[in-house]
Design a protein around this motif. Structure first.
Motif, PDB file in Angstrom:
ATOM      1  N   ALA A   1     -17.396 102.940  39.196  1.00 24.74           N
ATOM      2  CA  ALA A   1     -17.155 102.188  40.330  1.00 24.74           C
ATOM      3  C   ALA A   1     -15.320 102.377  39.944  1.00 24.74           C
ATOM      4  O   ALA A   1     -14.778 102.166  41.472  1.00 24.74           O
ATOM      5  N   MET A   2     -15.183 102.694  39.478  1.00 22.90           N
ATOM      6  CA  MET A   2     -13.509 103.290  39.682  1.00 22.90           C
ATOM      7  C   MET A   2     -13.830 104.898  39.482  1.00 22.90           C
ATOM      8  O   MET A   2     -13.507 106.046  39.664  1.00 22.90           O
ATOM      9  N   ALA A   3     -13.416 104.717  41.566  1.00 23.70           N
ATOM     10  CA  ALA A   3     -12.524 106.122  41.513  1.00 23.70           C
ATOM     11  C   ALA A   3     -10.888 106.610  41.436  1.00 23.70           C
ATOM     12  O   ALA A   3     -10.555 105.693  40.846  1.00 23.70           O
TER      13      ALA A   3
ATOM     14  N   PRO B   1     -20.484 102.189  44.207  1.00 22.33           N
ATOM     15  CA  PRO B   1     -19.661 103.169  44.907  1.00 22.33           C
ATOM     16  C   PRO B   1     -18.635 103.268  44.202  1.00 22.33           C
ATOM     17  O   PRO B   1     -17.772 102.411  43.460  1.00 22.33           O
ATOM     18  N   PRO B   2     -17.833 104.260  44.348  1.00 26.24           N
ATOM     19  CA  PRO B   2     -16.372 104.485  43.137  1.00 26.24           C
ATOM     20  C   PRO B   2     -15.452 103.952  44.644  1.00 26.24           C
ATOM     21  O   PRO B   2     -15.015 104.118  45.824  1.00 26.24           O
TER      22      PRO B   2
ATOM     23  N   ALA C   1      -8.838  97.864  43.807  1.00 27.14           N
ATOM     24  CA  ALA C   1      -9.542  97.489  45.502  1.00 27.14           C
ATOM     25  C   ALA C   1      -9.798  95.766  46.257  1.00 27.14           C
ATOM     26  O   ALA C   1     -10.378  95.620  44.731  1.00 27.14           O
ATOM     27  N   PRO C   2      -9.492  95.112  47.201  1.00 22.86           N
ATOM     28  CA  PRO C   2      -9.914  94.098  46.837  1.00 22.86           C
ATOM     29  C   PRO C   2     -11.216  94.107  47.331  1.00 22.86           C
ATOM     30  O   PRO C   2     -11.773  93.636  48.746  1.00 22.86           O
TER      31      PRO C   2
ATOM     32  N   GLY D   1     -12.786  95.993  37.806  1.00 24.04           N
ATOM     33  CA  GLY D   1     -12.546  94.886  36.396  1.00 24.04           C
ATOM     34  C   GLY D   1     -13.847  93.668  36.630  1.00 24.04           C
ATOM     35  O   GLY D   1     -14.121  93.353  35.391  1.00 24.04           O
ATOM     36  N   PHE D   2     -14.589  93.933  37.796  1.00 23.47           N
ATOM     37  CA  PHE D   2     -15.506  93.183  37.938  1.00 23.47           C
ATOM     38  C   PHE D   2     -16.707  93.291  37.265  1.00 23.47           C
ATOM     39  O   PHE D   2     -17.054  92.209  35.666  1.00 23.47           O
ATOM     40  N   PHE D   3     -17.193  95.068  36.584  1.00 27.63           N
ATOM     41  CA  PHE D   3     -17.841  95.490  35.993  1.00 27.63           C
ATOM     42  C   PHE D   3     -17.202  95.088  34.809  1.00 27.63           C
ATOM     43  O   PHE D   3     -18.457  95.654  33.411  1.00 27.63           O
ATOM     44  N   ALA D   4     -15.706  95.497  34.198  1.00 27.15           N
ATOM     45  CA  ALA D   4     -14.986  95.570  32.304  1.00 27.15           C
ATOM     46  C   ALA D   4     -15.705  94.101  32.358  1.00 27.15           C
ATOM     47  O   ALA D   4     -15.473  95.001  31.094  1.00 27.15           O
TER      48      ALA D   4
END
Length: 207
Positions: A119-121, A150-151, A156-157, A163-166
């Motif tokens: 998720a982190m682009a 998707p990265p 990103a809002p 952060g959600f997956f972490a």
């Protein structure tokens, strides 16, 4: 499951999977903490430690994910031996629930870690993270590991960002730690207090 002198027992494959995964988790968790602690390292030694810990953590995580999928198929085809007849019904129920939750977390924890990296682009001063399989960056050019979400920029809002997956990864690990204590504690109670074959069956088969 096999039969030995009329008594059900864990197969050798089941025991190897159980203890092999236990050893892998024992290496995986410390590597994850070291990876986090050295993330912002500025010195060369700290950066090298971070890369090594990341490679270890990511690689074992992907291997554990593949192994638990195999183990679920194996468990479906080879049911667990029954608990001793004297086991109270509520304890047997708790054992089944604990084991089911542990299997679920063995899927959720590596998948959420993979999703967090996916998720982190690159952006906002942060590079896109690699996902290591041994010494190869699976997200890099020619890499064979896909992004499963998707990265987006880390801040990103959107709901499904890094952060959600972490947070899912960390909270699942906390729940898993509690369940492992319950699971291990119950095995020790069976062995040292009840003096039955529950732990012995997983160590070396039925008595």
């Amino acid at each position: 499951m096999m039969e030995s002198a009329g008594k059900p027992e864990w197969t050798r494959t089941a025991r190897l999977l159980h203890w092999g995964m236990a050893l892998a988790i024992a290496a995986e968790v410390p590597a994850g903490f070291i990876m986090s602690w050295t993330y912002a390292a500025k010195d060369a030694a700290g950066k090298q430690d971070h890369i090594l810990a990341s490679q270890t953590h990511h690689t074992i995580g992907l291997l554990l994910l593949a192994t638990v999928l195999f183990r679920l198929v194996w468990r479906w085809r080879h049911p667990a031996p029954p608990l001793p007849a004297a086991t109270p019904r509520w304890q047997a129920w708790l054992a089944r629930v604990t084991q089911a939750l542990l299997y679920a977390l063995l899927l959720v924890i590596p998948l959420s870690g993979w999703a967090a990296l996916s998720a982190m682009a690159e952006g906002s001063g942060y590079p896109a993270p690699p996902i290591w399989f041994f010494s190869h960056n699976g997200f890099g050019p020619g890499g064979l590991i896909p992004h499963i979400v998707p990265p987006v920029a880390w801040n990103a809002p959107v709901l499904f960002n890094f952060g959600f997956f972490a947070r899912m990864h960390i909270y699942s690990l906390m729940v898993g730690a509690v369940l492992l204590v319950l699971h291990g504690g119950a095995a020790l109670v069976h062995h040292f207090v009840r003096r039955d074959d529950v732990l012995r069956a997983m160590l070396r088969g039925a008595k």
